[in-house]
Design a protein around this motif. Sequence first.
Motif, PDB file in Angstrom:
ATOM      1  N   UNK A  57       0.837  -1.198   0.000  1.00  0.00           N
ATOM      2  CA  UNK A  57       0.000   0.000   0.000  1.00  0.00           C
ATOM      3  C   UNK A  57       0.874   1.250   0.000  1.00  0.00           C
ATOM      4  N   UNK A  58       1.846   1.272   0.889  1.00  0.00           N
ATOM      5  CA  UNK A  58       2.740   2.426   1.018  1.00  0.00           C
ATOM      6  C   UNK A  58       3.586   2.610  -0.235  1.00  0.00           C
ATOM      7  N   UNK A  73       1.114  10.516   0.089  1.00  0.00           N
ATOM      8  CA  UNK A  73       1.237   9.059   0.215  1.00  0.00           C
ATOM      9  C   UNK A  73       0.643   8.546   1.518  1.00  0.00           C
ATOM     10  N   UNK A  74      -0.291   9.287   2.063  1.00  0.00           N
ATOM     11  CA  UNK A  74      -0.905   8.857   3.316  1.00  0.00           C
ATOM     12  C   UNK A  74      -1.636   7.528   3.133  1.00  0.00           C
ATOM     13  N   UNK A  75      -1.389   6.614   4.046  1.00  0.00           N
ATOM     14  CA  UNK A  75      -2.055   5.314   4.048  1.00  0.00           C
ATOM     15  C   UNK A  75      -2.808   5.203   5.368  1.00  0.00           C
ATOM     16  N   UNK A  76      -4.065   4.829   5.289  1.00  0.00           N
ATOM     17  CA  UNK A  76      -4.878   4.690   6.505  1.00  0.00           C
ATOM     18  C   UNK A  76      -4.398   3.523   7.349  1.00  0.00           C
ATOM     19  N   UNK A  77      -4.571   3.669   8.627  1.00  0.00           N
ATOM     20  CA  UNK A  77      -4.239   2.604   9.571  1.00  0.00           C
ATOM     21  C   UNK A  77      -5.301   1.542   9.547  1.00  0.00           C
ATOM     22  N   UNK A  78      -5.025   0.361   9.976  1.00  0.00           N
ATOM     23  CA  UNK A  78      -3.739  -0.096  10.487  1.00  0.00           C
ATOM     24  C   UNK A  78      -2.887  -0.712   9.368  1.00  0.00           C
ATOM     25  N   UNK A  79      -1.735  -0.189   9.137  1.00  0.00           N
ATOM     26  CA  UNK A  79      -0.762  -0.789   8.227  1.00  0.00           C
ATOM     27  C   UNK A  79       0.626  -0.629   8.834  1.00  0.00           C
ATOM     28  N   UNK A  80       1.530  -1.410   8.328  1.00  0.00           N
ATOM     29  CA  UNK A  80       2.927  -1.294   8.739  1.00  0.00           C
ATOM     30  C   UNK A  80       3.702  -0.656   7.611  1.00  0.00           C
ATOM     31  N   UNK A  81       4.404   0.401   7.928  1.00  0.00           N
ATOM     32  CA  UNK A  81       5.203   1.118   6.933  1.00  0.00           C
ATOM     33  C   UNK A  81       6.493   0.339   6.668  1.00  0.00           C
ATOM     34  N   UNK A  82       6.873   0.233   5.398  1.00  0.00           N
ATOM     35  CA  UNK A  82       8.127  -0.465   5.083  1.00  0.00           C
ATOM     36  C   UNK A  82       9.327   0.330   5.590  1.00  0.00           C
ATOM     37  N   UNK A  83      10.452  -0.334   5.711  1.00  0.00           N
ATOM     38  CA  UNK A  83      11.664   0.392   6.091  1.00  0.00           C
ATOM     39  C   UNK A  83      12.064   1.386   4.988  1.00  0.00           C
ATOM     40  N   UNK A  84      12.814   2.391   5.362  1.00  0.00           N
ATOM     41  CA  UNK A  84      13.246   3.417   4.410  1.00  0.00           C
ATOM     42  C   UNK A  84      13.985   2.810   3.229  1.00  0.00           C
ATOM     43  N   UNK A  85      14.694   1.724   3.451  1.00  0.00           N
ATOM     44  CA  UNK A  85      15.448   1.088   2.364  1.00  0.00           C
ATOM     45  C   UNK A  85      14.526   0.643   1.224  1.00  0.00           C
TER      46      UNK A  85
END
Length: 105
Positions: A57-58, A73-85
Amino acid sequence: EELKEGAVGTMPGCATPEMFRKVLDTYKSGMRLEAETILRRHAPLLDIYKESLDFSYHLTKELLRIRRIFKNTNVRRPTHRPPQSHFDSLRVLAQELNLDSSTIS
């Protein structure tokens, strides 16, 4: 693989539909190796989405922002954001694939 097994289309993610269209058209016109080459070129981008549905999603929204389709790029909760890499890799891939322009190579 799906086309070889008789699929007549695909339901791709929304960030790169023209790439899937190009693969499908190329394949249907009998240029199967060329279609596979196009898909293989984009494989690292497709692979980055596979790690996690939440991450996808992100990353999809970020790619749509890079392509100037989305402003945020706002994503509604609940989600887990990927690492910056992951975002860094996505930006490199988008540049390599010319995804910030209107063409798919």
